[in-house]
Structures are given as C-alpha cells and as structure tokens.
Design a protein around this motif. Structure first.
Motif, PDB file in Angstrom:
ATOM      1  N   PRO A   1     -27.906 -29.367  16.116  1.00 48.77           N
ATOM      2  CA  PRO A   1     -29.337 -29.333  16.403  1.00 48.77           C
ATOM      3  C   PRO A   1     -29.635 -29.339  17.901  1.00 48.77           C
ATOM      4  CG  PRO A   1     -28.816 -30.998  14.753  1.00 48.77           C
ATOM      5  CD  PRO A   1     -27.518 -30.564  15.351  1.00 48.77           C
ATOM      6  N   CYS A   2     -30.611 -28.545  18.289  1.00 50.61           N
ATOM      7  CA  CYS A   2     -31.056 -28.494  19.682  1.00 50.61           C
ATOM      8  C   CYS A   2     -32.242 -29.434  19.854  1.00 50.61           C
ATOM      9  CB  CYS A   2     -31.436 -27.067  20.053  1.00 50.61           C
ATOM     10  SG  CYS A   2     -32.146 -26.902  21.698  1.00 50.61           S
ATOM     11  N   VAL A   3     -32.100 -30.414  20.711  1.00 51.58           N
ATOM     12  CA  VAL A   3     -33.149 -31.411  20.914  1.00 51.58           C
ATOM     13  C   VAL A   3     -34.440 -30.756  21.379  1.00 51.58           C
ATOM     14  CG1 VAL A   3     -33.792 -33.484  22.182  1.00 51.58           C
ATOM     15  CG2 VAL A   3     -31.433 -33.164  21.452  1.00 51.58           C
ATOM     16  N   GLY A   4     -34.321 -29.790  22.292  1.00 52.54           N
ATOM     17  CA  GLY A   4     -35.509 -29.140  22.831  1.00 52.54           C
ATOM     18  C   GLY A   4     -36.296 -28.394  21.778  1.00 52.54           C
ATOM     19  N   VAL A   5     -35.631 -27.698  20.859  1.00 54.33           N
ATOM     20  CA  VAL A   5     -36.308 -26.977  19.795  1.00 54.33           C
ATOM     21  C   VAL A   5     -37.039 -27.955  18.872  1.00 54.33           C
ATOM     22  CG1 VAL A   5     -35.974 -25.558  17.731  1.00 54.33           C
ATOM     23  CG2 VAL A   5     -34.766 -24.989  19.840  1.00 54.33           C
ATOM     24  N   LEU A   6     -36.382 -29.063  18.556  1.00 61.55           N
ATOM     25  CA  LEU A   6     -37.020 -30.064  17.706  1.00 61.55           C
ATOM     26  C   LEU A   6     -38.248 -30.647  18.387  1.00 61.55           C
ATOM     27  CD1 LEU A   6     -33.887 -31.972  16.303  1.00 61.55           C
ATOM     28  CD2 LEU A   6     -35.022 -29.922  15.415  1.00 61.55           C
ATOM     29  N   ASP A   7     -38.144 -30.887  19.697  1.00 65.25           N
ATOM     30  CA  ASP A   7     -39.287 -31.401  20.456  1.00 65.25           C
ATOM     31  C   ASP A   7     -40.480 -30.460  20.368  1.00 65.25           C
ATOM     32  OD1 ASP A   7     -38.002 -33.682  21.263  1.00 65.25           O
ATOM     33  OD2 ASP A   7     -37.388 -32.888  23.214  1.00 65.25           O
TER      34      ASP A   7
ATOM     35  N   LYS B   1     -21.890 -43.321  18.987  1.00 68.29           N
ATOM     36  CA  LYS B   1     -21.550 -42.031  18.411  1.00 68.29           C
ATOM     37  C   LYS B   1     -22.128 -41.829  17.018  1.00 68.29           C
ATOM     38  CE  LYS B   1     -17.658 -38.988  17.453  1.00 68.29           C
ATOM     39  NZ  LYS B   1     -16.195 -38.821  17.541  1.00 68.29           N
ATOM     40  N   VAL B   2     -21.853 -42.728  16.104  1.00 69.55           N
ATOM     41  CA  VAL B   2     -22.278 -42.561  14.721  1.00 69.55           C
ATOM     42  C   VAL B   2     -23.794 -42.612  14.597  1.00 69.55           C
ATOM     43  CG1 VAL B   2     -22.139 -43.512  12.398  1.00 69.55           C
ATOM     44  CG2 VAL B   2     -20.106 -43.495  13.871  1.00 69.55           C
ATOM     45  N   CYS B   3     -24.410 -43.609  15.257  1.00 70.20           N
ATOM     46  CA  CYS B   3     -25.856 -43.810  15.152  1.00 70.20           C
ATOM     47  C   CYS B   3     -26.626 -42.614  15.699  1.00 70.20           C
ATOM     48  CB  CYS B   3     -26.251 -45.078  15.888  1.00 70.20           C
ATOM     49  SG  CYS B   3     -28.034 -45.431  15.802  1.00 70.20           S
ATOM     50  N   VAL B   4     -26.246 -42.136  16.868  1.00 67.47           N
ATOM     51  CA  VAL B   4     -26.941 -41.018  17.499  1.00 67.47           C
ATOM     52  C   VAL B   4     -26.793 -39.757  16.665  1.00 67.47           C
ATOM     53  CG1 VAL B   4     -26.983 -39.504  19.503  1.00 67.47           C
ATOM     54  CG2 VAL B   4     -26.778 -41.971  19.806  1.00 67.47           C
ATOM     55  N   THR B   5     -25.600 -39.510  16.181  1.00 65.92           N
ATOM     56  CA  THR B   5     -25.353 -38.314  15.388  1.00 65.92           C
ATOM     57  C   THR B   5     -26.186 -38.316  14.119  1.00 65.92           C
ATOM     58  OG1 THR B   5     -23.101 -38.184  16.228  1.00 65.92           O
ATOM     59  CG2 THR B   5     -23.580 -36.962  14.225  1.00 65.92           C
ATOM     60  N   ARG B   6     -26.252 -39.427  13.450  1.00 70.61           N
ATOM     61  CA  ARG B   6     -27.021 -39.508  12.217  1.00 70.61           C
ATOM     62  C   ARG B   6     -28.517 -39.360  12.480  1.00 70.61           C
ATOM     63  NH1 ARG B   6     -24.056 -44.517   8.978  1.00 70.61           N
ATOM     64  NH2 ARG B   6     -22.170 -43.351   8.372  1.00 70.61           N
ATOM     65  N   GLU B   7     -28.978 -39.963  13.575  1.00 72.30           N
ATOM     66  CA  GLU B   7     -30.395 -39.884  13.901  1.00 72.30           C
ATOM     67  C   GLU B   7     -30.807 -38.438  14.194  1.00 72.30           C
ATOM     68  OE1 GLU B   7     -33.603 -41.580  17.188  1.00 72.30           O
ATOM     69  OE2 GLU B   7     -31.475 -42.073  17.330  1.00 72.30           O
ATOM     70  N   LEU B   8     -30.034 -37.764  15.005  1.00 71.12           N
ATOM     71  CA  LEU B   8     -30.345 -36.379  15.353  1.00 71.12           C
ATOM     72  C   LEU B   8     -30.239 -35.477  14.128  1.00 71.12           C
ATOM     73  CD1 LEU B   8     -31.008 -34.322  17.533  1.00 71.12           C
ATOM     74  CD2 LEU B   8     -28.569 -34.128  18.027  1.00 71.12           C
ATOM     75  N   GLN B   9     -29.224 -35.713  13.306  1.00 69.83           N
ATOM     76  CA  GLN B   9     -29.050 -34.903  12.103  1.00 69.83           C
ATOM     77  C   GLN B   9     -30.218 -35.103  11.143  1.00 69.83           C
ATOM     78  OE1 GLN B   9     -26.405 -32.870  11.808  1.00 69.83           O
ATOM     79  NE2 GLN B   9     -27.102 -32.021   9.855  1.00 69.83           N
ATOM     80  N   ALA B  10     -30.632 -36.344  10.970  1.00 74.15           N
ATOM     81  CA  ALA B  10     -31.741 -36.638  10.067  1.00 74.15           C
ATOM     82  C   ALA B  10     -33.037 -36.012  10.571  1.00 74.15           C
ATOM     83  CB  ALA B  10     -31.904 -38.152   9.925  1.00 74.15           C
ATOM     84  N   ARG B  11     -33.222 -36.068  11.874  1.00 77.81           N
ATOM     85  CA  ARG B  11     -34.418 -35.480  12.475  1.00 77.81           C
ATOM     86  C   ARG B  11     -34.446 -33.971  12.252  1.00 77.81           C
ATOM     87  NH1 ARG B  11     -35.609 -35.050  18.914  1.00 77.81           N
ATOM     88  NH2 ARG B  11     -37.813 -34.437  18.816  1.00 77.81           N
ATOM     89  N   ALA B  12     -33.314 -33.318  12.461  1.00 82.75           N
ATOM     90  CA  ALA B  12     -33.223 -31.874  12.274  1.00 82.75           C
ATOM     91  C   ALA B  12     -33.448 -31.493  10.811  1.00 82.75           C
ATOM     92  CB  ALA B  12     -31.865 -31.367  12.748  1.00 82.75           C
ATOM     93  N   GLU B  13     -32.854 -32.238   9.900  1.00 82.92           N
ATOM     94  CA  GLU B  13     -33.011 -31.941   8.477  1.00 82.92           C
ATOM     95  C   GLU B  13     -34.454 -32.131   8.031  1.00 82.92           C
ATOM     96  OE1 GLU B  13     -30.212 -34.447   6.545  1.00 82.92           O
ATOM     97  OE2 GLU B  13     -28.466 -33.201   7.048  1.00 82.92           O
TER      98      GLU B  13
END
Length: 350
Positions: free
Chosen positions: A149-155, A46-58
């Motif tokens: 964050p939407c994974v598809g938009v980031l992709d 939970k924590v790791c995935v959330t931080r990774e996705l958040q960092a990627r979006a930022e």
C-alpha cells in the motif's frame, strides 16, 4: 503509528480552504511512498505497523464510493471546470464547521438560518464538486495495491472523501428548512415536531447523495418531494394527506402502478415515468387527456387543479369530472397491463 497526509496539517479541517486543497491534491502526480520512514517504523514496530497499514488499505479498497457521474468528469479540463469555481466559492462561504450535523442539536430550528439558502449557481458548484471529489477518490481507489500500500494514495482518498462529506453536510444544512416546513404540517399526538424532523433528516441526506444536478432542476424541488414522500408513508397524518396528495407525474404514476419493478435508479425512474405516461395518455380521448393533465399538473398545466375548477371550464358537474378521472385512470391501467409496461415504485429509489 498514524500516517499523516502529505499536505499542510493546518488545512485539514478548514472549509474555506477546501477548494484550494482539492485543486492541490488533484494536481499532485502519482504519489511516491516515503519508504525510509516506513522502513524505520517497521524496524521499531514491524508487526503492528504492517497490520495497521494493511488494514487501512483493505478498508479503503473495499469501501463503496457512490457518486453521480457526469461526462465532464472524464474531460481533461475537468479540474478547471469543477474545482476552480469550487475553490472560489468555498473561500467565500463561512460555515460553522464546529457543529455536528448528525447530532440532535444539529436539527434544532435555531440552526436553520446558520447557513443561507443556496443560489442556483452555488448549488451547481457544490453538487458538482462533491461528486467530482468522490469520482476522483474512486479512481484513486483502483490504484491501491494491497500487497504494498502507498501511504500517499491512501491519504488522498481519505481526504477527498472527507472533503466531499463536508460539501454534502453544507448542502444539507442549507436545506434543513425543507424538512421543518413539511414537519410542521404532520405533527400530532403520536408524532412530535422533533421526532418528525429527525425522521425527515435521513431522506434529505439520501436525496443530496443521489441528486443529479446536470438534469437542470433545483434541489429544493427534488428534496421536498423526497422528504415529503418518506414522511407521508411513515406518519399517520401523512398517510391521510397522501390519499389526496397530487404531485404531477409521480402521483399519477402512483395511482396507475399495480406492477412493481425492481429498478432503483433515480434516472431510470424518471425516464420510465415519462415514457409510460406519454404512451398511455395517447390511449385516451382529448377531453380525458386535458382533465388528467390539469388534475395532476402535467405539462402544459403548471399546478394541479381541483375537480371544481376543471368542472367549471368544461361546463359539467364536479362529480362528472371525478368519474371521468377514475375511468381514465382505469383505462390507463388496462393499457399498462395489455402492453406489459412497468412503472417503478416511487419509494424504491430512497
């Protein structure tokens, strides 16, 4: 955990399929996040995935996406006008995609002919495609929701930027001959050929990034000027050449410019040069105007001429033409100061 793009993995790094991939992504509707996959991963880490996705979006949200805008990008038929020709061209081109253009090996003269020179039509397609992909990435960037964050938009943002960089690298490799041809004349004991070529690579990259293909000029003209201007300022031999170097309106403006402006836009630069020169040239007599236009290669003259050539046609001495040129330039400087005109520093656009 990594997030895979929503298109076939086999197409990720294939330059020949770049255009097809760009069309496919541009046709895609608003992306729907794979919520089940995200929730499942979150339960596991939970924590790791959330931080990774958040960092990627930022990171993507704060990234500055620079591109040369065109009015056609905003039109409904932009994809048909830009991406369809790009799709066809990329399928025909066969670049060596394994090479790293940013490495020292990428600057070796043996690689100069790995990519053929671009025709005018190919150049237009590649430059428009590169800037359109950046433009679309910038539009998608505005859709990034930092809270969810939407994974598809980031992709899609990442892939468009990656494809735009691939197009940029191809254009750069096709124009490496410009750097080499200039570097050959600037080598000396203090500056080896390899060092000068390496120094000239950065202004070439910048020139590709800010070149506006819609102005109707070939990139070789602007690219040669940008690289030469940079190397003339950074090498001892180049600085000697620069004292006698004539290059149309830019050189005449350099001789006139005692007032420094903070404008950095290439388009603003060219418009300012044209407007100021047109205005101050009118302050001179007919003979002085003809001498300056021929000396600096301004229209209707095609190429700069030597003092001797001009002197023969006017029936005066070479020294007299040189004196008239200096006097005319001084008069133009006075007009600039009197009317508070400004000419941007050439070096400031790079």
């Amino acid at each position: 955990m990594s997030y895979e793009p929503s298109y076939p993995a086999s197409e990720l790094d294939t330059f020949s399929d770049l255009g097809e991939r760009a069309v496919h992504l541009d046709q895609s509707q608003s992306c729907q996040c794979e919520l089940l996959a995200v929730k499942k991963a979150a339960r596991m880490r939970k924590v790791c995935v959330t931080r990774e996705l958040q960092a990627r979006a930022e990171r993507l949200y704060s990234k500055e996406i620079e591109y040369v805008h065109s009015e056609r990008f905003d039109q409904p038929e932009a994809m048909d006008q830009v991406l369809i020709p790009l799709q066809q061209l990329c399928a025909e081109l066969k670049p060596d995609t394994e090479d790293d253009l940013t490495s020292d090996a990428g600057l070796l003269q043996t690689r100069l002919y790995a990519v053929p020179l671009l025709s005018k039509e190919q150049e237009i397609i590649l430059f428009r495609g590169m800037n359109y992909l950046k433009y679309r990435a910038a539009m998608l960037q505005k859709q990034v929701d930092l809270k969810a964050p939407c994974v598809g938009v980031l992709d899609r943002i990442e892939q468009k930027l990656k494809d735009a960089n691939s197009l940029r690298d191809y254009i750069i490799q096709a124009n490496l001959r410009l750097v080499v041809s200039i570097a050959k004349n600037l080598t000396d004991r203090a500056n080896s050929f390899e060092d000068i070529v390496s120094d000239g690579y950065m202004p070439l990259i910048r020139a590709v990034e800010i070149f506006d293909i819609d102005r109707g000029n070939r990139f070789s003209t602007y690219g040669t000027w940008a690289v030469r201007n940079y190397l003339f300022r950074t090498t001892k031999k180049g600085r000697k050449y620069r004292k006698n170097f004539v290059n149309g309106a830019e050189t005449l403006a350099l001789g006139l410019s005692d007032i420094r402006s903070t404008m950095r836009s290439q388009e603003t630069y060219h418009k300012s040069i044209e407007q100021v020169l047109e205005q101050v040239l009118c302050s001179l007599g007919q003979r002085e105007q003809q001498i300056l236009k021929r000396r600096f290669g301004l229209p209707p003259a095609e190429v700069p001429e030597k003092f001797r050539e001009i002197a023969e046609d006017f029936g005066v001495s070479t020294e007299r033409v040189r004196q008239l040129t200096i006097r005319s330039l001084q008069r133009m400087r006075d007009v600039i100061e009197e009317q508070s005109l400004e000419i941007p520093d050439i070096s400031e656009i790079l």
